[in-house]
Design a protein around this motif. Structure first.
Motif, PDB file in Angstrom:
ATOM      1  N   VAL A 246       0.838  -1.199   0.000  1.00 29.21           N
ATOM      2  CA  VAL A 246       0.000   0.000   0.000  1.00 29.21           C
ATOM      3  C   VAL A 246       0.875   1.251   0.000  1.00 29.21           C
ATOM      4  O   VAL A 246       0.704   2.167  -0.804  1.00 29.21           O
ATOM      5  N   GLN A 247       1.840   1.294   0.908  1.00 28.79           N
ATOM      6  CA  GLN A 247       2.719   2.451   1.016  1.00 28.79           C
ATOM      7  C   GLN A 247       3.893   2.394   0.038  1.00 28.79           C
ATOM      8  O   GLN A 247       4.624   3.367  -0.114  1.00 28.79           O
ATOM      9  N   LYS A 248       4.047   1.215  -0.615  1.00 29.05           N
ATOM     10  CA  LYS A 248       5.125   1.006  -1.578  1.00 29.05           C
ATOM     11  C   LYS A 248       6.503   1.256  -0.939  1.00 29.05           C
ATOM     12  O   LYS A 248       7.349   1.966  -1.489  1.00 29.05           O
ATOM     13  N   THR A 249       6.673   0.688   0.247  1.00 32.70           N
ATOM     14  CA  THR A 249       7.946   0.810   0.958  1.00 32.70           C
ATOM     15  C   THR A 249       8.475  -0.578   1.321  1.00 32.70           C
ATOM     16  O   THR A 249       7.722  -1.564   1.341  1.00 32.70           O
ATOM     17  N   ASN A 250       9.768  -0.632   1.620  1.00 36.66           N
ATOM     18  CA  ASN A 250      10.417  -1.850   2.096  1.00 36.66           C
ATOM     19  C   ASN A 250      10.995  -1.573   3.474  1.00 36.66           C
ATOM     20  O   ASN A 250      11.693  -0.574   3.667  1.00 36.66           O
ATOM     21  N   SER A 251      10.685  -2.419   4.432  1.00 35.72           N
ATOM     22  CA  SER A 251      11.262  -2.251   5.760  1.00 35.72           C
ATOM     23  C   SER A 251      12.276  -3.364   5.999  1.00 35.72           C
ATOM     24  O   SER A 251      12.100  -4.489   5.526  1.00 35.72           O
ATOM     25  N   TYR A 252      13.330  -3.018   6.705  1.00 38.37           N
ATOM     26  CA  TYR A 252      14.423  -3.939   6.990  1.00 38.37           C
ATOM     27  C   TYR A 252      14.593  -4.020   8.503  1.00 38.37           C
ATOM     28  O   TYR A 252      14.887  -3.023   9.154  1.00 38.37           O
ATOM     29  N   VAL A 253      14.371  -5.210   9.059  1.00 46.23           N
ATOM     30  CA  VAL A 253      14.456  -5.411  10.494  1.00 46.23           C
ATOM     31  C   VAL A 253      15.746  -6.154  10.808  1.00 46.23           C
ATOM     32  O   VAL A 253      15.982  -7.256  10.291  1.00 46.23           O
ATOM     33  N   ASN A 254      16.588  -5.545  11.627  1.00 50.25           N
ATOM     34  CA  ASN A 254      17.845  -6.168  12.030  1.00 50.25           C
ATOM     35  C   ASN A 254      17.527  -7.362  12.920  1.00 50.25           C
ATOM     36  O   ASN A 254      16.869  -7.217  13.957  1.00 50.25           O
ATOM     37  N   ARG A 255      17.995  -8.549  12.523  1.00 53.17           N
ATOM     38  CA  ARG A 255      17.649  -9.760  13.251  1.00 53.17           C
ATOM     39  C   ARG A 255      18.267  -9.794  14.640  1.00 53.17           C
ATOM     40  O   ARG A 255      17.744 -10.463  15.545  1.00 53.17           O
ATOM     41  N   ALA A 256      19.380  -9.106  14.844  1.00 53.95           N
ATOM     42  CA  ALA A 256      20.047  -9.117  16.152  1.00 53.95           C
ATOM     43  C   ALA A 256      19.466  -8.068  17.097  1.00 53.95           C
ATOM     44  O   ALA A 256      19.146  -8.367  18.251  1.00 53.95           O
ATOM     45  N   SER A 257      19.301  -6.843  16.599  1.00 50.17           N
ATOM     46  CA  SER A 257      18.875  -5.748  17.477  1.00 50.17           C
ATOM     47  C   SER A 257      17.384  -5.452  17.424  1.00 50.17           C
ATOM     48  O   SER A 257      16.834  -4.816  18.320  1.00 50.17           O
ATOM     49  N   GLY A 258      16.713  -5.886  16.347  1.00 47.37           N
ATOM     50  CA  GLY A 258      15.300  -5.580  16.181  1.00 47.37           C
ATOM     51  C   GLY A 258      15.047  -4.208  15.585  1.00 47.37           C
ATOM     52  O   GLY A 258      13.892  -3.826  15.353  1.00 47.37           O
ATOM     53  N   ALA A 259      16.104  -3.438  15.324  1.00 47.75           N
ATOM     54  CA  ALA A 259      15.939  -2.100  14.730  1.00 47.75           C
ATOM     55  C   ALA A 259      15.291  -2.211  13.354  1.00 47.75           C
ATOM     56  O   ALA A 259      15.611  -3.107  12.575  1.00 47.75           O
ATOM     57  N   ARG A 260      14.374  -1.275  13.048  1.00 49.61           N
ATOM     58  CA  ARG A 260      13.633  -1.301  11.785  1.00 49.61           C
ATOM     59  C   ARG A 260      13.929  -0.046  10.987  1.00 49.61           C
ATOM     60  O   ARG A 260      13.916   1.065  11.518  1.00 49.61           O
ATOM     61  N   TYR A 261      14.214  -0.242   9.703  1.00 49.38           N
ATOM     62  CA  TYR A 261      14.474   0.868   8.795  1.00 49.38           C
ATOM     63  C   TYR A 261      13.493   0.764   7.631  1.00 49.38           C
ATOM     64  O   TYR A 261      13.214  -0.332   7.136  1.00 49.38           O
ATOM     65  N   VAL A 262      12.983   1.902   7.184  1.00 50.38           N
ATOM     66  CA  VAL A 262      12.001   1.930   6.099  1.00 50.38           C
ATOM     67  C   VAL A 262      12.575   2.696   4.925  1.00 50.38           C
ATOM     68  O   VAL A 262      12.989   3.848   5.063  1.00 50.38           O
ATOM     69  N   LEU A 263      12.618   2.049   3.756  1.00 52.80           N
ATOM     70  CA  LEU A 263      13.153   2.668   2.544  1.00 52.80           C
ATOM     71  C   LEU A 263      12.209   2.410   1.377  1.00 52.80           C
ATOM     72  O   LEU A 263      11.542   1.372   1.332  1.00 52.80           O
ATOM     73  N   PRO A 264      12.171   3.316   0.415  1.00 51.87           N
ATOM     74  CA  PRO A 264      11.371   3.075  -0.793  1.00 51.87           C
ATOM     75  C   PRO A 264      12.151   2.310  -1.849  1.00 51.87           C
ATOM     76  O   PRO A 264      11.870   2.421  -3.040  1.00 51.87           O
ATOM     77  N   TYR A 265      13.183   1.559  -1.429  1.00 49.69           N
ATOM     78  CA  TYR A 265      14.039   0.858  -2.384  1.00 49.69           C
ATOM     79  C   TYR A 265      14.219  -0.593  -1.949  1.00 49.69           C
ATOM     80  O   TYR A 265      13.982  -0.955  -0.803  1.00 49.69           O
ATOM     81  N   ILE A 266      14.664  -1.386  -2.886  1.00 51.87           N
ATOM     82  CA  ILE A 266      15.045  -2.767  -2.599  1.00 51.87           C
ATOM     83  C   ILE A 266      16.561  -2.812  -2.449  1.00 51.87           C
ATOM     84  O   ILE A 266      17.300  -2.523  -3.393  1.00 51.87           O
ATOM     85  N   LEU A 267      17.044  -3.146  -1.267  1.00 44.74           N
ATOM     86  CA  LEU A 267      18.486  -3.284  -1.065  1.00 44.74           C
ATOM     87  C   LEU A 267      18.960  -4.603  -1.662  1.00 44.74           C
ATOM     88  O   LEU A 267      18.354  -5.642  -1.451  1.00 44.74           O
ATOM     89  N   CYS A 268      20.041  -4.533  -2.395  1.00 45.16           N
ATOM     90  CA  CYS A 268      20.604  -5.764  -2.946  1.00 45.16           C
ATOM     91  C   CYS A 268      21.892  -6.165  -2.244  1.00 45.16           C
ATOM     92  O   CYS A 268      22.405  -7.258  -2.458  1.00 45.16           O
TER      93      CYS A 268
END
Length: 356
Positions: free
Chosen positions: A100-122
């Motif tokens: 819906v928001q056309k975003t990608n979120s990345y959750v750090n598996r160790a710390s749980g920190a979440r980052y939201v980007l409008p891109y696909i990280l490769c």
């Protein structure tokens, strides 16, 4: 190797930590069940669009549902863990997609920190990563700021095979030192400086690049992989194998199949989807003089430089009667003493190494 199982209606499968996970599709196109080593994990009549085994749990998404589910394999309890769809899992991050928001979120598996980007990280970096879209590759931080960009059009056109088209990334190999390596659709091998985004090395086996001074011409690049033991790039094609030093872009090893193993892999006219797996690569192949569909597979030992096993997955008789065959995008996977491959009619073939 001997065939130990054939499983029909396999829609998709993957190997995780030595176990095979696969979905069966009994009433196409939507209903699937998830299995591991013949054990039902997620019940039938659930359409799975993604699944990722993580130790004692599995993350998965269902058809037309904007959620990620978690299944506890010990307790059998299933629950919604996120109102986004899981897309990918790496050692560091879990990637979710919000359609819906056309975003990608990345959750750090160790710390749980979440980052939201409008891109696909490769490729991940501590402060963000390398990302791509349809027109360029770029580096971003976790706030979404673009630190540098490299347009694909700067790679140059291919005026022989695909005039007027723009090159694209075909295979991402990874970061070695301060260089980000990838292979392109136009048979080029590129290294960008991760600090500046400027090209450090540009190799090509495309005839269209013969007169371009920025390209170093090499023989057939083929399918490329980053070898863990020495961080060399391994390129495998139908003619042979070569290793490229990622610090100098020099070819440090090369051999031609017909010369190195004339009675083994040298008898194959074509080698499809070679997949590097440790000291070996597996492949699908067609032998000289055979024109009865893609039916054979093999294992090549890179250190011994010889074919150590080959098998006929589909017989010529079955091919003539049913048209069934192997397909190049479906590689032959190794896991422990087993091999896995899926054919055109969605049958998963499982082979096991015989004890000597």
């Amino acid at each position: 190797m001997k065939r130990i199982n054939k499983i029909s209606n396999v829609d998709f499968f993957k190997l995780v930590e030595g176990k095979a996970y696969y979905t069966t599709d009994g009433s196409k196109p939507f209903w699937m069940a998830l299995y591991s080593e013949e054990k039902l994990l997620v019940p039938d009549k659930v359409c799975l669009t993604q699944f990722f085994p993580l130790g004692d749990t599995i993350l998965f998404a269902k058809w037309q549902e904007p959620y990620t589910y978690e299944l506890n394999l010990k307790t059998g309890v299933e629950r919604v863990v996120r109102d986004e769809i899981v897309q990918d899992v790496s050692e560091q991050y879990i990637n979710y997609r919000n359609s819906v928001q056309k975003t990608n979120s990345y959750v750090n598996r160790a710390s749980g920190a979440r980052y939201v980007l409008p891109y696909i990280l490769c490729e991940y970096l501590p402060d963000g990563g390398i990302a791509e879209n349809d027109t360029e590759i770029f580096r971003v931080d976790w706030s979404g700021n673009i630190l540098w960009s490299f347009p694909f059009v700067d790679l140059g056109e291919d005026n022989i095979h695909t005039p007027g088209e723009v090159d694209r990334i075909d295979e991402i190999l990874g970061i070695v030192g301060d260089l980000f390596w990838f292979k392109t659709d136009f048979a080029r091998l590129i290294a960008l400086d991760i600090t500046t985004g400027k090209p450090a090395y540009q190799l090509s086996c495309n005839p269209a690049d013969q007169e371009k001074p920025q390209y170093k011409i090499v023989e057939g690049i083929g399918h490329c992989y980053l070898r863990e033991e020495d961080k060399a790039i391994i390129g495998i094609s139908s003619w042979g194998f070569q290793a490229i030093d990622t610090s100098t872009a020099e070819v440090i090893d090369r051999f031609i199949f017909r010369e190195a193993d004339p009675d083994g892999i040298g008898t194959y006219r074509s080698v499809f989807h070679p997949l590097l797996q440790g000291d070996y690569f597996t492949f699908l192949g067609e032998k000289e003089g055979e024109y009865s569909g893609l039916r054979r597979v093999g294992i090549f030992d890179l250190k011994a430089r010889k074919l150590v096993w080959e098998g006929e997955v589909i017989s010529e008789e079955e091919y003539r009667a049913t048209g069934n065959h192997l397909v190049a995008p479906q590689p032959l996977y190794m896991s422990g003493d087993k091999l896995y491959i899926r054919d055109f009619q969605d049958t998963l073939h499982i082979f096991q190494r015989e004890s000597r």
